[in-house]
Each structure stands twice: as C-alpha cells, then as structure tokens.
Enzyme design. Structure first.
Site, PDB file in Angstrom:
ATOM      1  N   GLY A  71       7.011 -56.508   3.521  1.00  0.00           N
ATOM      2  CA  GLY A  71       6.549 -57.650   4.055  1.00  0.00           C
ATOM      3  C   GLY A  71       6.945 -58.821   3.189  1.00  0.00           C
ATOM      4  O   GLY A  71       7.655 -59.823   3.466  1.00  0.00           O
ATOM      5  N   ASN A 147      -4.986 -61.337   7.800  1.00  0.00           N
ATOM      6  CA  ASN A 147      -5.211 -60.119   7.220  1.00  0.00           C
ATOM      7  C   ASN A 147      -6.688 -59.814   6.975  1.00  0.00           C
ATOM      8  O   ASN A 147      -7.013 -58.900   6.157  1.00  0.00           O
ATOM      9  CB  ASN A 147      -4.121 -59.828   5.935  1.00  0.00           C
ATOM     10  CG  ASN A 147      -4.273 -61.011   5.209  1.00  0.00           C
ATOM     11  OD1 ASN A 147      -4.064 -62.101   5.540  1.00  0.00           O
ATOM     12  ND2 ASN A 147      -4.278 -60.783   3.786  1.00  0.00           N
ATOM     13  N   GLN A 175       0.543 -57.716   9.967  1.00  0.00           N
ATOM     14  CA  GLN A 175      -0.686 -57.021  10.410  1.00  0.00           C
ATOM     15  C   GLN A 175      -1.197 -56.882  11.930  1.00  0.00           C
ATOM     16  O   GLN A 175      -2.289 -56.536  12.586  1.00  0.00           O
ATOM     17  CB  GLN A 175      -2.133 -57.812  10.011  1.00  0.00           C
ATOM     18  CG  GLN A 175      -2.224 -57.629   8.432  1.00  0.00           C
ATOM     19  CD  GLN A 175      -2.908 -56.534   7.824  1.00  0.00           C
ATOM     20  OE1 GLN A 175      -3.024 -55.541   8.315  1.00  0.00           O
ATOM     21  NE2 GLN A 175      -2.809 -56.130   6.522  1.00  0.00           N
ATOM     22  N   SER A 195       5.967 -54.984   7.791  1.00  0.00           N
ATOM     23  CA  SER A 195       5.942 -54.098   6.712  1.00  0.00           C
ATOM     24  C   SER A 195       5.625 -52.870   7.266  1.00  0.00           C
ATOM     25  O   SER A 195       4.640 -52.548   7.705  1.00  0.00           O
ATOM     26  CB  SER A 195       4.874 -54.705   5.799  1.00  0.00           C
ATOM     27  OG  SER A 195       4.640 -53.789   4.764  1.00  0.00           O
ATOM     28  N   GLY A 196       6.561 -51.811   6.576  1.00  0.00           N
ATOM     29  CA  GLY A 196       6.404 -50.298   7.259  1.00  0.00           C
ATOM     30  C   GLY A 196       5.065 -49.634   6.714  1.00  0.00           C
ATOM     31  O   GLY A 196       4.314 -49.158   7.567  1.00  0.00           O
ATOM     32  N   HIS A 197       4.385 -49.907   5.592  1.00  0.00           N
ATOM     33  CA  HIS A 197       3.292 -49.168   5.316  1.00  0.00           C
ATOM     34  C   HIS A 197       2.054 -49.806   5.709  1.00  0.00           C
ATOM     35  O   HIS A 197       0.991 -49.021   5.719  1.00  0.00           O
ATOM     36  CB  HIS A 197       3.149 -49.313   3.666  1.00  0.00           C
ATOM     37  CG  HIS A 197       2.838 -50.585   3.250  1.00  0.00           C
ATOM     38  ND1 HIS A 197       1.644 -50.885   2.633  1.00  0.00           N
ATOM     39  CD2 HIS A 197       3.413 -51.716   2.753  1.00  0.00           C
ATOM     40  CE1 HIS A 197       1.456 -52.093   2.059  1.00  0.00           C
ATOM     41  NE2 HIS A 197       2.527 -52.509   2.297  1.00  0.00           N
ATOM     42  N   THR A 233      22.778 -50.135  -1.230  1.00  0.00           N
ATOM     43  CA  THR A 233      22.583 -48.892  -0.490  1.00  0.00           C
ATOM     44  C   THR A 233      21.232 -48.760   0.142  1.00  0.00           C
ATOM     45  O   THR A 233      20.334 -48.948  -0.158  1.00  0.00           O
ATOM     46  CB  THR A 233      22.898 -47.508  -1.193  1.00  0.00           C
ATOM     47  OG1 THR A 233      24.139 -47.973  -1.847  1.00  0.00           O
ATOM     48  CG2 THR A 233      23.016 -46.239  -0.348  1.00  0.00           C
ATOM     49  N   CYS A 320      -3.209 -57.398  -2.427  1.00  0.00           N
ATOM     50  CA  CYS A 320      -2.418 -58.299  -3.559  1.00  0.00           C
ATOM     51  C   CYS A 320      -3.090 -59.203  -4.530  1.00  0.00           C
ATOM     52  O   CYS A 320      -2.717 -59.543  -5.303  1.00  0.00           O
ATOM     53  CB  CYS A 320      -1.298 -59.005  -2.613  1.00  0.00           C
ATOM     54  SG  CYS A 320      -0.599 -57.807  -1.342  1.00  0.00           S
TER      55      CYS A 320
HETATM   56  N1  PLP Z   1       1.513 -60.283   5.004  1.00  0.00           N
HETATM   57  C1  PLP Z   1       0.298 -60.143   5.123  1.00  0.00           C
HETATM   58  C2  PLP Z   1      -0.427 -60.576   6.317  1.00  0.00           C
HETATM   59  C3  PLP Z   1      -0.176 -58.890   4.564  1.00  0.00           C
HETATM   60  O1  PLP Z   1      -1.396 -58.348   4.932  1.00  0.00           O
HETATM   61  C4  PLP Z   1       0.616 -58.220   3.532  1.00  0.00           C
HETATM   62  C5  PLP Z   1      -0.019 -57.155   2.520  1.00  0.00           C
HETATM   63  O2  PLP Z   1      -1.043 -56.817   2.637  1.00  0.00           O
HETATM   64  C6  PLP Z   1       1.983 -58.684   3.209  1.00  0.00           C
HETATM   65  C7  PLP Z   1       2.344 -59.999   4.087  1.00  0.00           C
HETATM   66  C8  PLP Z   1       2.893 -58.186   2.228  1.00  0.00           C
HETATM   67  O3  PLP Z   1       3.348 -57.065   2.571  1.00  0.00           O
HETATM   68  P1  PLP Z   1       4.004 -56.057   1.597  1.00  0.00           P
HETATM   69  O4  PLP Z   1       3.055 -55.159   1.031  1.00  0.00           O
HETATM   70  O5  PLP Z   1       4.923 -54.983   2.617  1.00  0.00           O
HETATM   71  O6  PLP Z   1       4.752 -56.809   0.639  1.00  0.00           O
END
Ligand code: PLP
Length: 372
Positions: A71, A147, A175, A195-197, A233, A320
């Site tokens: 993300g 989020n 999200q 964002s994959g995770h 790569t 974060c």
């Molecule tokens: N944007 C939102 C709304 C998120 O909740 C997050 C991660 O918590 C991100 C961006 C950042 O994504 P990434 O962890 O893949 O860098």
C-alpha cells in the site's frame, strides 16, 4: 497463552490456496520472468496470469495493473508522480499516514494542499470536496474505506466531482478488498492503491491501478519491468500468491460480508462497556469502540495492552502509528470526544461467533478491572 486475534485490519494471514500456488515458484520454477528462454517464459506466464487475476478483482484491464511492494509504495507512486504544472492537491483529513506524509512532502515541494474534514459520521462529502476544488487542482485523494472506523466513502460521486474540475482522482483501497465490490470502471477512478497483506496475500505485495491514458512517472529506474515504470526483478511467488488471493477475496466477498456482520453483531451485543463509533456507511469488519467513563479516563493504549495480557489482540490506531500515544486522527477529525479512550477491533474470515463473544467477555472483565 491462547490469543483471540481481532486485528485483521493490521494484517491477515496468508490464504492456503495462495501459499500453495506460490510454492513451485520458490522451487523448481524459480526462473526470472524477464529471461527470454523457455524457463523464464514459464515464470513470465505466471506473472501475466497473476496480473489478470488482480485486474479481474477490481474490474480493470491487466495492462492497468502495476505490481508494487504494498500500500505505502502504491500510494507514494500515485501521489508523487502527478504533481505537474497544476500545483493544488486535495486530501481527506482521515487518510492513512502514507497519504498524509506524501501530501506533506508535496507541500514542502511547492504544492498547495487542502485537507477535507469528514462529517461527524465519518463521511467525506461531495459538498466538502466541492468547497475546496479549484481550476488548478491536480489531484484529489480520498480513501475507499477508513482503517480506524471502517467508514465507506462515496468514491464514485467524489471522483465525478474531481473530474468536473479536470483533476485526477486517486483512492487508497487498501481496506476495501475484502468487503467492497472494488470496481474501478464503476467508480471511474484514475488511480487506486491496494495492499496484498490486507486480503490474505503475502506481506510486501500490492499493486497500483492506473487508468489507461493516465500518465505516471517511473517509480524506480533500471530495467524494463512493469512497462519500464518500476524497475527490478518481479517477486514471482509473491505476485502469484497475490493473484490467487485477490481473485478469492472477490469470490468470497458476499459470504465475507455476511459473516463479518454476524460476528460483529454478536461481539457488540456481548459488550457491557463502550460506545461504538457509528458511521453513515461502514464495513462490518471494523468496530471502533470508545471506552470513556466519567469515573475514569483510561487511555486506549492502556486498554489494548491490558487486553493483550488477557488474551485479546486489538489495536489503538493504524499499525503504522501504534507507537504514538496520540488519539487516532480519524476520530479527532470526526470530533469524537474522549477519542483517546478508543480501541479498534477488526475481524476476519476465521473469527467465529463463539470467539467474538468470548473476546467481548474478556473485554468486559478487563474494563471492569481497569475502572476499579
Ligand atoms: N492505507 C491504509 C488505509 C492502510 O490501512 C494501510 C496499512 O495499514 C496502508 C495504507 C499501508 O499499507 P502497507 O502496509 O501495505 O504499506
């Protein structure tokens, strides 16, 4: 100790089908997809297939998908590459730190930025956007799903308003992939970050959708990967896993939404304390609760730590910014009082009703002790 994990908005586990699909590309199919030989082309075929699956998941064309590391990278790429002659940018005030930090960077580099506040129920309204749009607005950034509180933004209407002023529209859909029908054509967005995770793909995966015809700058200089715009790569096993996970998230969406509703209803019903932060329109998988009591003002950080000791994992703000002791910015912007007492519970595919009710009981016991 057995933990009940209610922090799926921070990250999700890897989907077993995605893990299985990735495995051969770590082993006998380890080849470089940029190699011209037949073995390299097998890997290239897998990357192509993954790109098609990601495109399918958001109703895009595969030529509009650029793989990234997640993300944050997708957001940086989208926002930092459009500052052209027009120097005005509009950003919602409840964006993730990645968006806010990019806006601050652009501001330092000569852009003017207007931040739009949500209404008290967490929505960025078209009226609020219209009040700051200008003829020289280059870009509007509003997230699809918040989020912290899970509020769903009226992306289609906001994008139309931005286009009315010939500004580009970018949405952070990090999200949104589990619970929303992410449809770039219907929403008519110019760029979208994923964002994959957050949808059961590996960490370190993600992609940026860029509508055909929208010009973006190179993210990384070097080789010709990602049509020359992001050199390096490609991580074949990871993008293969992300493709499977993206397709699966779309396939499971209706069941996921119904399950999240049932589980979170059971959770909130079983809570003896707290006020749920309500929104105009929200996803069910995020439940933000404020535990303010006139008797004692207990900080969300303290509550989250006490809950962790008692076996429930949740969070205070975004993962974060978890280290900071401040109230979640989203709540402050929504003018929520005593926002410092809020905690976010977020739910995923595997949380059962029994686990949710059990978690609520632990929350009740923990808050009761903290209030003593
Ligand atoms: N944007 C939102 C709304 C998120 O909740 C997050 C991660 O918590 C991100 C961006 C950042 O994504 P990434 O962890 O893949 O860098």
């Amino acid at each position: 100790m057995h933990y009940i994990y209610l922090d799926y908005a921070a990250t999700t586990p890897l989907d077993p089908d995605a893990a299985l699909a990735a495995k051969p590309y770590y082993n006998n199919l380890f080849f470089n997809p940029s190699s011209l030989h037949a073995l390299g082309q097998k890997a290239a075929g897998a990357v192509k297939n993954a790109r098609e699956k990601c495109a399918f998941a958001i109703n895009a064309d595969s030529s509009e998908i650029y793989f990234t590391s997640g993300g944050t990278e997708s957001i940086n790429w989208a926002m930092r590459s459009v500052a052209g002659e027009k120097r005005h940018i509009v950003v919602s005030a409840i964006e993730h730190d990645a968006v806010i930090a990019c806006a601050e960077y652009l501001e330092k580099n000569g852009c003017e930025v207007d931040y739009i506040k949500p209404n008290k129920r967490g929505t960025i309204t078209v009226d609020a956007l219209n009040s700051v749009l200008r003829d020289d607005t280059a870009l509007v950034c509003v997230m699809a799903v918040n989020n912290i509180v899970g509020s769903i933004q009226p992306i289609k209407e906001l994008a139309a308003a931005a286009h009315g002023k010939n500004a580009l529209f970018f949405t952070d859909a990090v999200q949104a992939m589990n619970g929303l029908n992410v449809d770039v054509k219907d929403w008519d967005v110019d760029m979208l970050a994923v964002s994959g995770h957050k949808f059961y793909a590996p960490k370190g995966t993600g992609f940026l959708y860029v509508k055909r015809g929208t010009v973006i700058e190179s993210m990384m200089f070097g080789g010709e990967q990602e049509r020359g715009l992001r050199a390096g790569t490609v991580d074949v096993p990871s993008v293969v896993a992300m493709g499977v996970a993206a397709e699966k998230a779309q396939r499971l969406r209706e069941n996921y939404v119904a399950h999240a509703k049932t589980v979170t209803e059971a959770f909130t019903k079983a809570l003896d304390y707290g006020d749920i932060i309500e929104c105009e329109n929200k996803t069910d998988d995020i439940v933000c609760v404020r535990f303010y009591s006139e008797h004692k003002n207990i900080d969300g950080g303290r509550i989250a730590v006490a809950l962790s000791c008692a076996g429930v994992c949740c969070s205070v703000g975004s993962a974060c910014s978890a280290g900071s002791a401040t109230s979640p910015k989203t709540l402050l912007e929504m003018d929520v009082e005593h926002a410092n007492t809020a905690v976010r519970f977020s739910f995923g595919r595997k949380v059962s009703v029994a686990a949710a009710v059990n978690a609520a009981k632990i929350v009740n016991e923990t808050i009761a002790k903290l209030l003593q």
